[in-house]
Design an enzyme around this catalytic site. Structure first.
Site, short mmCIF file in Angstrom:
data_model
loop_
_atom_site.label_atom_id
_atom_site.label_comp_id
_atom_site.label_asym_id
_atom_site.label_seq_id
_atom_site.Cartn_x
_atom_site.Cartn_y
_atom_site.Cartn_z
N ALA A 55 -2.44 5.83 -1.51
CA ALA A 55 -2.98 6.13 -2.83
C ALA A 55 -2.45 5.14 -3.86
O ALA A 55 -2.76 5.27 -5.05
CB ALA A 55 -2.62 7.55 -3.24
N HIS A 56 -1.65 4.16 -3.41
CA HIS A 56 -1.05 3.18 -4.31
C HIS A 56 -1.32 1.79 -3.77
O HIS A 56 -0.84 1.44 -2.68
CB HIS A 56 0.46 3.39 -4.42
CG HIS A 56 0.86 4.78 -4.77
ND1 HIS A 56 2.07 5.34 -4.40
CD2 HIS A 56 0.22 5.75 -5.47
CE1 HIS A 56 2.15 6.57 -4.85
NE2 HIS A 56 1.03 6.85 -5.50
N GLN A 57 -2.07 0.99 -4.51
CA GLN A 57 -2.36 -0.38 -4.11
C GLN A 57 -1.72 -1.32 -5.12
O GLN A 57 -1.96 -1.18 -6.32
CB GLN A 57 -3.88 -0.62 -4.01
CG GLN A 57 -4.58 0.31 -3.03
CD GLN A 57 -4.94 1.66 -3.60
OE1 GLN A 57 -5.44 1.75 -4.73
NE2 GLN A 57 -4.72 2.74 -2.87
N LEU A 112 0.79 -1.23 0.00
CA LEU A 112 0.00 0.00 0.00
C LEU A 112 0.83 1.29 0.00
O LEU A 112 0.25 2.38 -0.02
CB LEU A 112 -0.94 0.03 1.22
CG LEU A 112 -2.08 -0.98 1.24
CD1 LEU A 112 -2.92 -0.78 2.50
CD2 LEU A 112 -2.96 -0.87 0.00
N HIS A 113 2.15 1.19 0.02
CA HIS A 113 2.95 2.41 0.17
C HIS A 113 2.39 3.25 1.31
O HIS A 113 1.96 4.40 1.10
CB HIS A 113 2.95 3.24 -1.11
CG HIS A 113 3.93 2.78 -2.13
ND1 HIS A 113 3.94 3.28 -3.42
CD2 HIS A 113 4.94 1.87 -2.09
CE1 HIS A 113 4.91 2.70 -4.11
NE2 HIS A 113 5.53 1.84 -3.32
#
Length: 636
Positions: free
Chosen positions: A573-575, A405-406
């Protein structure tokens, strides 16, 4: 009960009725099991036992005084009982966002004048036209390829395949993204263009998740950062995937998508990004201009996260999907794919439910759709692709696992002059000074735009008056983030609920907190007078104590406070991951070509195929991988 909670969280001047109505509308968008959990917590608040436990007075929440309500909520926020912290976050995020994001009949929020927020600009005039969409008149149609999802991966795949002469149908579960409707209103954009109306999160609410869910996907609402995978990470990917080439083998595909998007270094910076550049350079740390898929952005920008109203963002909807339609592809919005049809180990098409929208935006009765096709490319994103594959009969021990997930947190630096981090070109600067703290793992430093609703949601709440004071000062704050490359993993459930289970691992938390301390140095070097973290009980350092010893002590305090679930504001915001690539079917879901192991004609072309986290904003890598997969399919 909702009104009582809103009155406790929201500033005195806010329009309680407007905000409460907005909260109730938002709750209707929650998944049924999530809504049931929230109702159970409201029932607990509505009884005497929780207040007896937490503040020593048995009473219903509505019977407590304002001060007693605040004491109870703060006790929940600081509790050692994790579900109580989760409950507090549910209330705080909804109330905080709606207090500053909900709109009245004039499409304004009464709190905006108090915090210096002007709201939407009057110069919006997008010269581009909306992407032509298809309304299918038949319940069964034939195609050569079905692409499930229209974001960074699906849009690229659709264009490459349509231009190769394939009959392509793109099915997007989200709504149309018409530039003429980008009104620069935060509440409207979050409610329409984001997954689960921007209420998506891990099951314990420890990570708030932002993901695009519209025609064009995340490329419509992201911040245009277009970075390639660093060499050290691409080499790690090759090893982790059993020898799949993620290095020079992707170069020409990166080149192709970069050219189509017109990627170039950011040409100008707003004050929020200038703070990052000044502070990094003054600290002798790396700082650079972000490569972006936009141009001509000046003072009118700042609303990229709500869709570009000026036609300057080269999203997938404005590039590759237009190319696909020009080559004969059909794009259908509001089409939720239930399953891929597989027979005898071969793909036969998809079954979908299409939700129709009237010209006025009202929902009409949904219809069933079957698309017969020998090739299906699933690009529904890391949170939805695993469920589609599972419902389609795909079987792998790795399906839904290896979620990255960052995890991202922020610090707000206050300055003596207005920064207005919501105004001007966003995310145009970055620093990789902390990106390689251990074998390619660490955290990037970037600047984040924050509008009032997101600020109201994210800023720590230690009582209504304290939160209102933070919001009044928000226009003087720079918002810098640490984007952590995670080695720890989470998962997405395959039971139809798509629940996200994720905790920031101790290893990743160490990097996050180390970079957060470094970010503090950057802010003070740029001239900040105070720095505040997003811990539930925030840490603050003022300029009078910010000498070398004071900053070192502050960094140690950050490390001690930690990154426990719902003890620090964490976002994603990154998956990535969940259908990872591996040459060995026993160790991954797809092969080097993006083909699902064991099913002929079924491919995946989104961030779910990442074998490890990327460490940088993933859009360009998703598109390069999709370009490679689609090129291979076209040559079949």
């Amino acid at each position: 009960m909702l009104v009582s909670l809103q009155r406790t969280f929201a500033p005195e001047a806010s329009d309680i009725a407007t905000a409460a109505e907005a909260v109730e509308r938002a709750l209707l968008l929650l998944a049924p099991h999530r809504l049931a959990e929230l109702r159970a917590l409201l029932r607990l608040l509505d009884g005497p036992w929780l207040s007896l436990l937490l503040i020593g007075r048995p009473a219903r929440f509505t019977a407590l005084t304002h001060d007693q309500r605040e004491r109870l909520l703060l006790a929940m926020s600081d509790s050692h009982v994790a579900p109580l912290r989760t409950g507090f976050q549910a209330f705080k995020r909804l109330a905080g966002f709606m207090a500053y994001g909900a709109l009245d009949e004039n499409r304004r929020n009464p709190m905006w004048p108090h915090i210096g927020y002007a709201g939407p600009r009057s110069d919006r005039q997008c010269p581009s036209t909306a992407l032509p969409l298809t309304t299918l008149g038949s319940a069964v149609i034939d195609a050569d390829v079905v692409v499930v999802g229209s974001g960074a991966g699906g849009g690229v795949a659709a264009a490459v395949l349509a231009q190769a002469g394939k009959r392509v149908v793109v099915l997007e579960s989200g709504p149309a993204s018409d530039p003429a409707q980008f009104d620069q209103l935060e509440a409207n954009a979050f409610g329409r263009y984001y997954l689960e109306a921007a209420l998506c999160s891990s099951t314990d609410l420890g990570v708030a998740i932002l993901a695009g869910a519209c025609v064009g996907g995340g490329t419509v609402v992201n911040w245009c950062t277009s970075l390639r995978l660093p060499e050290v990470i691409s080499q790690q990917w090759t090893v982790a995937s059993g020898g799949v080439n993620f290095d020079f083998g992707l170069a020409r595909h990166y080149d192709a998508v970069s050219a189509r998007l017109g990627v170039e270094p950011a040409a100008s910076h707003n004050e929020n990004n200038a703070v990052l550049l000044r502070g990094s350079r003054a600290s002798n740390l790396h700082a650079g201009n972000v490569p972006c898929n936009r141009s001509g952005c000046g003072e009118g920008c700042g609303y990229c996260g709500f869709g570009c109203a000026y036609g300057r963002k080269r999203s997938v909807a404005a590039t590759y999907l237009l190319d696909a339609v020009a080559a004969g592809a059909r794009v259908v919005a509001g089409a939720r794919v239930e399953r891929v049809l597989v027979d005898g180990g071969m793909t036969r098409g998809v079954d979908a439910i299409v939700a129709h929208e009237s010209m006025a935006g009202d929902q009409m009765p949904a219809t069933s759709l079957r698309v017969n096709a020998p090739i299906v490319v699933v690009a529904a994103g890391s949170l939805r692709t695993p469920g589609i594959l599972a419902r389609s009969g795909a079987s792998s021990a790795h399906l839904g696992r290896h979620l990255y997930l960052h995890p991202t947190t922020a610090a707000f630096g206050m300055f003596e002059h207005p920064v207005e981090c919501w105004n001007g070109p966003m995310q145009s600067a970055y620093s990789d000074a902390f990106a390689d703290l251990d074998d390619g793992y660490g955290a990037m430093i970037e600047a984040a735009p924050a509008h009032p609703g997101l600020m109201g949601l994210a800023l720590p709440w230690r009582g209504r008056a304290a939160h209102a004071a933070l919001m009044r000062d928000a226009r003087f704050d720079a918002a810098l983030i640490v984007l952590t490359r995670d080695r720890g993993e989470g998962s997405v459930s395959l039971d139809g609920r798509d629940d996200v289970t994720y905790r920031v691992s101790p290893y990743d938390a160490g990097h996050m907190l180390r970079a957060l301390a470094g970010l503090t140095d950057i802010l003070f070097a740029a001239g900040a007078t105070k720095v505040t973290t997003l811990h539930t009980d925030p840490l603050e350092l003022t300029i009078d104590r910010a000498d070398a010893a004071g900053r070192r002590s502050f960094g140690e305090a950050i490390a001690r406070r930690g990154a426990g679930s719902n003890r620090l504001g964490v976002f994603s915001a990154h998956q990535m991951g969940t259908c990872r690539t591996h040459a060995d079917p026993a160790r991954g879901v797809v092969n080097a070509s993006g083909a699902v192991h064991g099913v002929r004609g079924l491919f995946v072309a989104d961030a779910s195929v990442f074998p490890l986290s990327s460490g940088v904003n993933p859009m360009l890598t998703i598109m390069a991988l999709a370009h490679r997969t689609a090129s291979l399919i076209a040559a079949m």
